[in-house]
Design an enzyme around this catalytic site. Structure first.
Site, short mmCIF file in Angstrom:
data_model
loop_
_atom_site.label_atom_id
_atom_site.label_comp_id
_atom_site.label_asym_id
_atom_site.label_seq_id
_atom_site.Cartn_x
_atom_site.Cartn_y
_atom_site.Cartn_z
CE1 TYR A 115 -12.20 4.89 -3.21
CE2 TYR A 115 -11.90 4.05 -0.98
CZ TYR A 115 -11.98 3.83 -2.34
OH TYR A 115 -11.85 2.55 -2.83
CD GLU A 133 -8.02 -2.34 -3.71
OE1 GLU A 133 -7.12 -2.64 -2.91
OE2 GLU A 133 -8.98 -1.62 -3.39
CD1 TRP A 140 -8.32 3.79 -0.41
CD2 TRP A 140 -7.24 2.71 -2.02
NE1 TRP A 140 -8.86 4.19 -1.62
CE2 TRP A 140 -8.21 3.53 -2.61
CE3 TRP A 140 -6.41 1.92 -2.84
CZ2 TRP A 140 -8.39 3.60 -3.99
CZ3 TRP A 140 -6.59 2.00 -4.21
CH2 TRP A 140 -7.57 2.83 -4.78
#
Length: 225
Positions: A41, A63, A71
């Site tokens: 990522y 988010e 995350w």
């Protein structure tokens, strides 16, 4: 005859704050922590700019779901999120109703937070309104890209640690709240801006910082002549 003095190898060189050295010898932002999925990522997605309304809406939603979590937790559930939120199509999510909320609250594959699920549907409707008024969600969002005078001369781990919120993220947060969005506080919005290339917050020395800067330079900002 004295033995030659050995030189420290690259792998032994000190690593600047905010970076870690991977098994491949490359320096990367330390936040990815060496996890393979996180590294992919970091290398391929984070800080790459996009003008795709659905992808921008998706990131705003995710988010929001991340608030209070890592995350990486969201990343591992992202495909499930994409499935249940119909690919994060703004129009499809905007059409979801109370029955969908009840179904998703019971789906253990995602974050079963009623408020955040309701927020995702609300935000799709607000994104649709913005698209009608401004031509695209992307044009509205990218109008809040910070200028060069708002960015530090060198992006360091120390600067990032001290700036979880910026004037630009505060402005965009206020604009989104005014438009009716929820779960869009300035810290959440700065994480969004970092991820979607509104800024290049790969630390100086990170092996993908230059590639992301090139992508930002080549990127055609929506809504600008």
């Amino acid at each position: 005859m004295s033995a030659p003095v050995s030189q420290p190898s690259v792998l032994q060189a000190p690593v600047p704050a905010g970076l870690i050295r991977g098994e491949d010898g490359h320096l990367r932002c330390a936040w990815h922590g060496g996890d393979a999925a996180y590294r992919a990522y970091h290398d391929r997605e984070w800080a790459r700019p996009s003008a795709d309304d659905d992808r921008l809406y998706e990131k705003l939603c995710l988010e929001g779901f991340q608030a209070g979590l890592s995350w990486l937790t969201i990343l591992r559930k992202r495909e499930a999120f994409r499935e249940v939120f119909q690919g994060f199509s703004i129009d499809r999510v905007a059409a979801m109703d109370a029955a969908d909320v009840e179904r998703l609250v019971l789906d253990a594959r995602i974050i079963r937070h009623r408020g955040k699920i309701v927020s995702a549907i609300n935000n799709a409707r607000r994104a649709r309104d913005i698209r009608a008024e401004h031509g695209s969600l992307a044009a509205f969002l990218w109008a809040h890209e910070p200028g060069r005078d708002e960015r530090p001369p060198a992006l360091t781990g120390t600067w990032l640690a001290a700036n979880p919120v910026t004037p630009a993220s505060t402005r965009l947060s206020k604009a989104l709240k005014k438009a009716g969005f929820s779960f869009v506080g300035p810290t959440t919005i700065y994480a969004f801006m970092q991820a979607m290339g509104f800024v290049n917050d790969h630390v100086e020395g990170c092996c993908v910082r230059d590639a992301c800067e090139e992508a930002r330079t080549a990127f055609l900002r929506p809504g600008r002549a």
